[in-house]
Design an enzyme around this catalytic site. Structure first.
Site, PDB file in Angstrom:
ATOM      1  N   TRP A  26       1.233   5.614  -1.858  1.00 56.72           N
ATOM      2  CA  TRP A  26       0.956   6.562  -2.937  1.00 56.72           C
ATOM      3  C   TRP A  26       2.020   6.560  -4.028  1.00 56.72           C
ATOM      4  O   TRP A  26       1.799   7.101  -5.100  1.00 56.72           O
ATOM      5  CB  TRP A  26       0.833   7.967  -2.367  1.00 56.72           C
ATOM      6  CG  TRP A  26      -0.572   8.330  -2.031  1.00 56.72           C
ATOM      7  CD1 TRP A  26      -1.416   7.656  -1.194  1.00 56.72           C
ATOM      8  CD2 TRP A  26      -1.298   9.452  -2.545  1.00 56.72           C
ATOM      9  NE1 TRP A  26      -2.625   8.309  -1.144  1.00 56.72           N
ATOM     10  CE2 TRP A  26      -2.581   9.425  -1.947  1.00 56.72           C
ATOM     11  CE3 TRP A  26      -0.996  10.500  -3.406  1.00 56.72           C
ATOM     12  CZ2 TRP A  26      -3.556  10.384  -2.207  1.00 56.72           C
ATOM     13  CZ3 TRP A  26      -1.973  11.458  -3.660  1.00 56.72           C
ATOM     14  CH2 TRP A  26      -3.235  11.389  -3.073  1.00 56.72           C
ATOM     15  N   TYR A  72       0.825  -1.211   0.000  1.00 63.91           N
ATOM     16  CA  TYR A  72       0.000   0.000   0.000  1.00 63.91           C
ATOM     17  C   TYR A  72       0.860   1.263   0.000  1.00 63.91           C
ATOM     18  O   TYR A  72       1.864   1.327   0.714  1.00 63.91           O
ATOM     19  CB  TYR A  72      -0.915   0.017   1.234  1.00 63.91           C
ATOM     20  CG  TYR A  72      -1.798   1.232   1.269  1.00 63.91           C
ATOM     21  CD1 TYR A  72      -3.001   1.247   0.586  1.00 63.91           C
ATOM     22  CD2 TYR A  72      -1.400   2.385   1.932  1.00 63.91           C
ATOM     23  CE1 TYR A  72      -3.800   2.375   0.572  1.00 63.91           C
ATOM     24  CE2 TYR A  72      -2.193   3.519   1.928  1.00 63.91           C
ATOM     25  CZ  TYR A  72      -3.399   3.511   1.244  1.00 63.91           C
ATOM     26  OH  TYR A  72      -4.184   4.635   1.236  1.00 63.91           O
TER      27      TYR A  72
HETATM   28  N1  LIG Z   1      -1.593   9.139  12.121  1.00 59.82           N
HETATM   29  C1  LIG Z   1      -2.032   9.098  10.869  1.00 59.82           C
HETATM   30  N2  LIG Z   1      -1.520   8.201  10.000  1.00 59.82           N
HETATM   31  C2  LIG Z   1      -1.963   8.166   8.720  1.00 59.82           C
HETATM   32  C3  LIG Z   1      -2.964   9.061   8.285  1.00 59.82           C
HETATM   33  C4  LIG Z   1      -3.503   9.985   9.225  1.00 59.82           C
HETATM   34  O1  LIG Z   1      -4.412  10.774   8.915  1.00 59.82           O
HETATM   35  N3  LIG Z   1      -2.988   9.988  10.500  1.00 59.82           N
HETATM   36  N4  LIG Z   1      -3.374   9.041   6.987  1.00 59.82           N
HETATM   37  C5  LIG Z   1      -3.223   7.804   6.255  1.00 59.82           C
HETATM   38  C6  LIG Z   1      -3.432   7.997   4.823  1.00 59.82           C
HETATM   39  S1  LIG Z   1      -4.886   8.790   4.384  1.00 59.82           S
HETATM   40  C7  LIG Z   1      -2.578   7.548   3.879  1.00 59.82           C
HETATM   41  S2  LIG Z   1      -3.052   7.601   2.234  1.00 59.82           S
HETATM   42  C8  LIG Z   1      -1.298   6.930   4.231  1.00 59.82           C
HETATM   43  C9  LIG Z   1      -0.169   7.304   3.251  1.00 59.82           C
HETATM   44  O2  LIG Z   1       0.867   6.410   3.367  1.00 59.82           O
HETATM   45  P1  LIG Z   1       1.885   6.127   2.171  1.00 59.82           P
HETATM   46  O3  LIG Z   1       1.182   6.264   0.857  1.00 59.82           O
HETATM   47  O4  LIG Z   1       2.558   4.841   2.447  1.00 59.82           O
HETATM   48  O5  LIG Z   1       2.902   7.329   2.348  1.00 59.82           O
HETATM   49  P2  LIG Z   1       3.964   7.986   1.362  1.00 59.82           P
HETATM   50  O6  LIG Z   1       4.843   8.829   2.194  1.00 59.82           O
HETATM   51  O7  LIG Z   1       3.257   8.658   0.224  1.00 59.82           O
HETATM   52  O8  LIG Z   1       4.797   6.734   0.855  1.00 59.82           O
HETATM   53  C10 LIG Z   1       5.158   6.522  -0.462  1.00 59.82           C
HETATM   54  C11 LIG Z   1       6.565   5.954  -0.501  1.00 59.82           C
HETATM   55  O9  LIG Z   1       6.830   5.524  -1.846  1.00 59.82           O
HETATM   56  C12 LIG Z   1       8.140   5.946  -2.227  1.00 59.82           C
HETATM   57  N5  LIG Z   1       8.144   6.068  -3.709  1.00 59.82           N
HETATM   58  C13 LIG Z   1       7.783   7.128  -4.471  1.00 59.82           C
HETATM   59  N6  LIG Z   1       7.917   6.832  -5.768  1.00 59.82           N
HETATM   60  C14 LIG Z   1       8.342   5.564  -5.850  1.00 59.82           C
HETATM   61  C15 LIG Z   1       8.653   4.693  -6.936  1.00 59.82           C
HETATM   62  O10 LIG Z   1       8.536   5.027  -8.101  1.00 59.82           O
HETATM   63  N7  LIG Z   1       9.058   3.424  -6.616  1.00 59.82           N
HETATM   64  C16 LIG Z   1       9.212   3.002  -5.339  1.00 59.82           C
HETATM   65  N8  LIG Z   1       9.634   1.756  -5.139  1.00 59.82           N
HETATM   66  N9  LIG Z   1       8.963   3.822  -4.289  1.00 59.82           N
HETATM   67  C17 LIG Z   1       8.511   5.077  -4.549  1.00 59.82           C
HETATM   68  C18 LIG Z   1       8.360   7.250  -1.516  1.00 59.82           C
HETATM   69  O11 LIG Z   1       9.746   7.534  -1.395  1.00 59.82           O
HETATM   70  C19 LIG Z   1       7.642   6.977  -0.178  1.00 59.82           C
HETATM   71  O12 LIG Z   1       8.528   6.458   0.785  1.00 59.82           O
HETATM   72  O13 LIG Z   1      -0.933   7.304   5.560  1.00 59.82           O
HETATM   73  C20 LIG Z   1      -1.945   7.016   6.509  1.00 59.82           C
HETATM   74  N10 LIG Z   1      -1.422   7.252   7.865  1.00 59.82           N
HETATM   75  N1  LIG Z   2      -0.631  18.615   1.602  1.00 62.48           N
HETATM   76  C1  LIG Z   2      -1.163  17.375   1.654  1.00 62.48           C
HETATM   77  N2  LIG Z   2      -2.421  17.155   1.225  1.00 62.48           N
HETATM   78  C2  LIG Z   2      -2.965  15.917   1.317  1.00 62.48           C
HETATM   79  C3  LIG Z   2      -2.214  14.813   1.785  1.00 62.48           C
HETATM   80  C4  LIG Z   2      -0.887  15.075   2.241  1.00 62.48           C
HETATM   81  O1  LIG Z   2      -0.167  14.169   2.713  1.00 62.48           O
HETATM   82  N3  LIG Z   2      -0.397  16.353   2.161  1.00 62.48           N
HETATM   83  N4  LIG Z   2      -2.759  13.554   1.803  1.00 62.48           N
HETATM   84  C5  LIG Z   2      -3.904  13.283   0.942  1.00 62.48           C
HETATM   85  C6  LIG Z   2      -4.603  12.058   1.347  1.00 62.48           C
HETATM   86  S1  LIG Z   2      -3.862  10.565   1.021  1.00 62.48           S
HETATM   87  C7  LIG Z   2      -5.828  12.052   1.918  1.00 62.48           C
HETATM   88  S2  LIG Z   2      -6.583  10.576   2.291  1.00 62.48           S
HETATM   89  C8  LIG Z   2      -6.538  13.311   2.206  1.00 62.48           C
HETATM   90  C9  LIG Z   2      -7.156  13.241   3.600  1.00 62.48           C
HETATM   91  O2  LIG Z   2      -8.077  14.256   3.774  1.00 62.48           O
HETATM   92  P1  LIG Z   2      -8.665  14.456   5.254  1.00 62.48           P
HETATM   93  O3  LIG Z   2      -9.012  13.161   5.821  1.00 62.48           O
HETATM   94  O4  LIG Z   2      -9.741  15.481   5.163  1.00 62.48           O
HETATM   95  O5  LIG Z   2      -7.383  15.075   5.960  1.00 62.48           O
HETATM   96  P2  LIG Z   2      -6.917  15.432   7.430  1.00 62.48           P
HETATM   97  O6  LIG Z   2      -5.864  16.457   7.210  1.00 62.48           O
HETATM   98  O7  LIG Z   2      -6.582  14.217   8.186  1.00 62.48           O
HETATM   99  O8  LIG Z   2      -8.163  16.080   8.135  1.00 62.48           O
HETATM  100  C10 LIG Z   2      -8.754  17.288   7.715  1.00 62.48           C
HETATM  101  C11 LIG Z   2      -9.178  18.081   8.917  1.00 62.48           C
HETATM  102  O9  LIG Z   2     -10.193  17.393   9.626  1.00 62.48           O
HETATM  103  C12 LIG Z   2     -10.196  17.876  10.955  1.00 62.48           C
HETATM  104  N5  LIG Z   2     -10.636  16.839  11.876  1.00 62.48           N
HETATM  105  C13 LIG Z   2      -9.909  15.831  12.417  1.00 62.48           C
HETATM  106  N6  LIG Z   2     -10.674  15.077  13.229  1.00 62.48           N
HETATM  107  C14 LIG Z   2     -11.920  15.612  13.191  1.00 62.48           C
HETATM  108  C15 LIG Z   2     -13.162  15.287  13.799  1.00 62.48           C
HETATM  109  O10 LIG Z   2     -13.304  14.320  14.548  1.00 62.48           O
HETATM  110  N7  LIG Z   2     -14.232  16.074  13.493  1.00 62.48           N
HETATM  111  C16 LIG Z   2     -14.148  17.141  12.659  1.00 62.48           C
HETATM  112  N8  LIG Z   2     -15.253  17.837  12.408  1.00 62.48           N
HETATM  113  N9  LIG Z   2     -12.978  17.487  12.088  1.00 62.48           N
HETATM  114  C17 LIG Z   2     -11.887  16.727  12.331  1.00 62.48           C
HETATM  115  C18 LIG Z   2      -8.776  18.294  11.265  1.00 62.48           C
HETATM  116  O11 LIG Z   2      -8.799  19.580  11.820  1.00 62.48           O
HETATM  117  C19 LIG Z   2      -8.074  18.222   9.948  1.00 62.48           C
HETATM  118  O12 LIG Z   2      -7.270  19.350   9.644  1.00 62.48           O
HETATM  119  O13 LIG Z   2      -5.644  14.402   2.159  1.00 62.48           O
HETATM  120  C20 LIG Z   2      -4.895  14.444   0.947  1.00 62.48           C
HETATM  121  N10 LIG Z   2      -4.233  15.735   0.890  1.00 62.48           N
HETATM  122 MO   LIG Z   3      -4.971   8.895   2.042  1.00 62.41          MO
END
Ligand SMILES: Nc1nc2c(c(=O)[nH]1)N[C@H]1C(S)=C(S)[C@@H](COP(=O)(O)OP(=O)(O)OC[C@H]3O[C@@H](n4cnc5c(=O)[nH]c(N)nc54)[C@H](O)[C@@H]3O)O[C@H]1N2
Ligand SMILES: Nc1nc2c(c(=O)[nH]1)N[C@H]1C(S)=C(S)[C@@H](COP(=O)(O)OP(=O)(O)OC[C@H]3O[C@@H](n4cnc5c(=O)[nH]c(N)nc54)[C@H](O)[C@@H]3O)O[C@H]1N2
Ligand SMILES: [Mo]
Length: 784
Positions: free
Chosen positions: A116, A114
């Site tokens: 991005w 899993y």
């Molecule tokens: N506490 C907390 N944890 C969270 C979340 C949260 O809200 N709170 N959000 C969650 C969410 S929504 C998500 S989507 C996940 C994201 O979690 P990930 O998608 O696992 O996070 P990334 O940092 O995007 O990891 C991508 C990795 O791929 C590598 N990469 C980039 N390009 C390539 C390539 O071409 N080949 C290879 N082999 N590697 C490459 C990058 O260097 C990087 O290390 O995290 C989750 N974790």
């Molecule tokens: N710059 C940047 N943008 C991203 C990403 C990134 O890594 N960097 N990751 C992308 C990815 S993979 C995803 S999945 C999306 C995720 O999109 P979201 O899930 O919307 O992202 P978060 O930043 O976790 O949360 C958005 C806001 O929700 C509020 N929040 C948290 N808990 C609660 C709650 O219980 N109730 C309410 N009402 N509000 C709450 C927080 O204040 C937070 O800033 O973002 C994407 N956008």
């Molecule tokens: Mo995500």
């Protein structure tokens, strides 16, 4: 002689750029002029070739090199790495895969991988690894995402619309101004999040679009613990609720609507089923507890009067309700989406143009700001896309966030979405394009679980904690070091991604790495299809071009496209009608794919699972970690570990945009002056965040944009576990040493990262150095 500089187009999840390079070095990163709000994250690409954080050549953990699959896995993340040749590394990995298959079966290989990864259709790491492992005989995969597992599962039951389609179909601010009077954003629409767009983005315009609400007669409400989740310019009303209490607030709103007869009974009868089962719960007839505004106020800490006022406003004029994905990355996360849909159905605007619902508004740029000019043709793809992977039986997949549980309970029985499942016994893990030591919860436990398998293989460009916990590390190229094509069905731009610089030291693309392994395992031609990188890029483009032509979208010939820059197709696209609009127009012809054909406010199917954490209709459940729990006496701050504004997850944390925002090299956290002064904490101090799962160090910014009882620490600082005075201490500010690793509920088993309580104190000890951006301990003996 130095090469003269050239400009090459590239595409990333946070923007499309022209990269200036001399063939060896990146000289600058230039934004396109059509991108009116380019993100500072773009400048991270200047540091993509960083010498300290890059992996220069294949590496093998010392113990693994000596003992192979019988080595002691507890050395992972601690032992030295030995630099080896490509021959040795590929032979070792191929041998491990072969032994695992022979001694156990393909079900002993965990290949979910899993993550991005990076933009680019061909070098998309997920496509590469899933094609490789599928052709190798199969593997254990994962279902759903860390982003929105709970919503994906529940929305499929109650709306029958695939979640990734549903989220794309949100009214734009322009339409809202024309058709609605209220815009209520549960979880805000943070600009930091709208910087990114999976697969690439040609032009950001979220701020400009949202500003249209400023002088319009629209009442904007930001329901969030954080004020700047909505831009300041539009003067949104801030309803600073306690985190994880939105279901209670929505119930309070729904109750007020119901007792004032402000709910749309006609809509409920025509387009939904199950309101009659929900209503007795809402009114308290079934449990003696009316979910009225006073009841809700007590839980969410918004005043009773404010709840009543908002309900009355909503009941009297068209509105858009929006819900961010954060609301379901929490305990019982399914309920927020179900209750939100129930509330919106009571208001009766679902499916009207410019009114109704937005699921995940601005979580990603084009969800909310992408408008209706959406490319509906399919892009050419390499390998298996998510959703196209082979049928998944017992032991063939896990819900994605049950990673540590799986490793700790081989053969263990569990439930998911009405299915009885068994955890497989994993002996080999392969990761390419994701960072589990970023994305998973309770990382110290994940680190322990990662000592169990016989072999762990990782393809990475950088020394992330995931690479450091592997046995065999293959150094891979970044997107600037290979040829590709960028684009997705979320964006109207398609871009050539020409190689800007030569590969860093010995790194190779994932395609080359998997080709080398496939050759050793006797299926090279099946994997490569007999084609080179450029032949694949051309084929994927031509497939896209043929698909586009079917809906009268003309893309240039390959050679013209390849020599050119990003290409805009938006002016050739028709506006799409949203699925829910079509359903409203003709509910018999466009039945939803639910058992009833309608929106299910009560689901017979879910009720039949008999889960005690997800009944047949939306409900408020007593959470374990929230500010109203007993645990809050010991850990009185709710940690919001949201997405970072200075990077995408953990990607390019070592680069300038992210590093400039840190405080004394630690991740920046925010809390308000009241909470800080209670603990004698000052702006810029280093503080220790802790609970019974772990502890980490962060730099503090005092900000009154954060409500009482809350601390914000974005995700993504590279996990840097150290031992200080005999105790575990994460030195860099990674919130996932604190978060709880528990499924949202038995239904979706999703990630619940946003449910976590902590306490903080000023850090008095000597500051440990952050070592994650430096090379790990590497043996000076190279094994050729
Ligand atoms: N506490 C907390 N944890 C969270 C979340 C949260 O809200 N709170 N959000 C969650 C969410 S929504 C998500 S989507 C996940 C994201 O979690 P990930 O998608 O696992 O996070 P990334 O940092 O995007 O990891 C991508 C990795 O791929 C590598 N990469 C980039 N390009 C390539 C390539 O071409 N080949 C290879 N082999 N590697 C490459 C990058 O260097 C990087 O290390 O995290 C989750 N974790
Ligand atoms: N710059 C940047 N943008 C991203 C990403 C990134 O890594 N960097 N990751 C992308 C990815 S993979 C995803 S999945 C999306 C995720 O999109 P979201 O899930 O919307 O992202 P978060 O930043 O976790 O949360 C958005 C806001 O929700 C509020 N929040 C948290 N808990 C609660 C709650 O219980 N109730 C309410 N009402 N509000 C709450 C927080 O204040 C937070 O800033 O973002 C994407 N956008
Ligand atoms: Mo995500």
């Amino acid at each position: 002689m130095k090469n003269k500089s050239t400009l090459t187009p590239t595409c990333s999840h946070w923007g499309n750029y022209l990269v200036e390079s001399d063939g060896e070095h990146i000289l600058s990163v230039k934004n396109y002029s059509v991108d009116k709000e380019p993100t500072p994250i773009g400048q991270s690409l200047n540091d993509a070739l960083d010498n300290d954080a890059r992996i220069p050549q294949p590496m093998v953990r010392e113990g693994y090199l000596k003992h192979g699959i019988s080595s002691d896995g507890t050395g992972r993340g601690k032992e030295k790495f030995v630099p080896v040749s490509w021959e040795i590394a590929l032979d070792l990995a191929a041998k491990a895969i072969d032994q695992t298959k022979t001694n156990y079966s393909n079900d002993a290989i965990y290949g979910s991988s899993y993550g991005w990864a990076s933009a680019g259709r061909f070098h998309h790491a997920q496509s590469q690894i899933h094609r490789f492992l599928a052709k190798c005989g199969g593997y254990v995969d994962s279902l759903n995402t860390y982003s929105s597992a709970a919503a994906e599962v529940i929305m499929n039951h109650i709306s029958g619309i695939p979640f990734l389609l549903l989220v794309r179909e949100a009214p734009s601010p322009e339409e809202i101004v024309k058709h609605s009077k209220n815009f209520v954003l549960f979880g805000g629409a943070a600009i930091k999040n709208s910087q990114v767009n999976a697969g690439g983005i040609g032009a950001h315009s979220a701020v400009e679009q949202l500003k249209q609400l400023k002088n319009a007669d629209v009442n904007v409400v930001n329901v969030s613990p954080i004020r700047d989740d909505v831009i300041e310019e539009i003067d949104a009303k801030w309803m600073a609720l306690r985190p994880n209490t939105d279901v209670a607030l929505m119930l309070g709103l729904a109750h007020t609507l119901a007792i004032n007869n402000l709910h749309d009974t006609e809509f409920l009868a025509k387009y939904t089923v199950g309101f009659e089962q929900f209503l007795p719960y809402l009114l308290g007839d079934s449990d003696g507890l009316p979910k009225d505004a006073a009841w809700a106020a007590n839980i969410c800490d918004i005043s009773e009067q404010d709840i009543i006022d908002l309900a009355i406003e909503l009941g009297n004029a068209p509105s858009v309700l929006s819900i961010s994905w954060s609301l379901q990355r929490q305990e019982f996360g399914e309920q927020t989406y179900w209750m939100f849909t129930t509330l919106a159905a009571m208001l009766g605007h679902i499916g009207k143009v410019g009114a109704g619902v937005g699921y995940g508004y601005g979580c990603i740029h084009n969800m909310g700001f992408g408008g209706r000019k959406v490319p509906t043709y399919k892009m050419g793809a390499f390998g298996m896309e998510i959703g196209e992977r082979p049928a998944l039986g017992d032991k063939k997949f896990i819900p994605v966030a049950r990673h540590t549980d799986m490793l700790n309970n081989p053969g263990g029985k569990y439930q998911y979405n009405g299915m009885d499942l068994t955890y497989p016994d994993i002996k080999l893990i392969y990761w390419a394009g994701g960072n589990p030591f970023h994305h998973h919860q309770d990382l110290d436990e994940l680190a322990k679980a990662w000592s169990k398998p016989d072999t762990i293989i990782v393809n990475e460009a950088f020394w992330t904690a995931t690479a450091r916990h592997a046995d065999i590390v293959f150094p891979c190229t970044t997107m600037l070091e290979r040829n590709d094509l960028g684009g997705s069905s979320y964006d109207a731009f398609i871009s050539p991604m020409r190689q800007a610089v030569k590969p860093y030291q010995q790194s190779r693309s994932d395609f080359d790495i998997f080709s080398g392994l496939a050759q050793r395992l006797d299926f090279e031609d099946e994997f490569t299809g007999g084609k080179t990188e450029m032949q694949w890029v051309e084929q994927l483009y031509n497939t896209t071009r043929t698909n586009a032509a079917k809906i009268d979208v003309k893309l240039p010939e390959f050679n013209d496209f390849w020599q050119g820059e990003q290409f805009y197709v938006g002016d050739q696209l028709d506006d799409i009608e949203f699925t829910l609009e079509r359903f409203r127009r003709d509910p018999n012809k466009y039945k939803l794919r639910t058992p009833s054909g309608k929106i299910e406010l009560f689901s017979e199917k879910i009720a039949s699972f008999n889960y005690d954490d997800c009944h047949g209709h939306a409900k408020w459940y007593q959470h374990v970690e929230w500010l109203g729990s007993e645990r809050a006496e010991k850990y009185p701050l709710h940690l919001v570990s949201n997405q970072p504004k200075t990077r995408l997850h953990s990607q390019f944390d070592h680069a300038r945009t992210s590093r400039e925002h840190k405080i004394k090299n630690r991740e920046r956290a925010r809390m308000n002056a009241n909470e800080a002064s209670k603990r004698s904490i000052k702006n810029g101090d280093i503080i220790r965040l802790f609970n019974d799962r772990g502890a980490c160090l962060v730099g503090i910014e005092i900000s009154n944009d954060i409500r009482d009882g809350v601390i914000e620490l974005p995700t993504g600082a590279w996990y840097d576990p150290q031992t200080v005075d005999g105790k575990r201490l994460e030195a860099h500010g990674n919130p996932n040493v604190l978060t709880k690793d528990k499924g949202t509920s038995t239904l979706a088993q999703g990630c619940s990262a946003h449910s976590c309580l902590v306490e903080v104190e000023k850090y008095q000890g000597e500051l440990p150095e952050v070592i994650m951006f430096k090379q790990p301990d590497i043996s000076d003996k190279t094994n050729k």
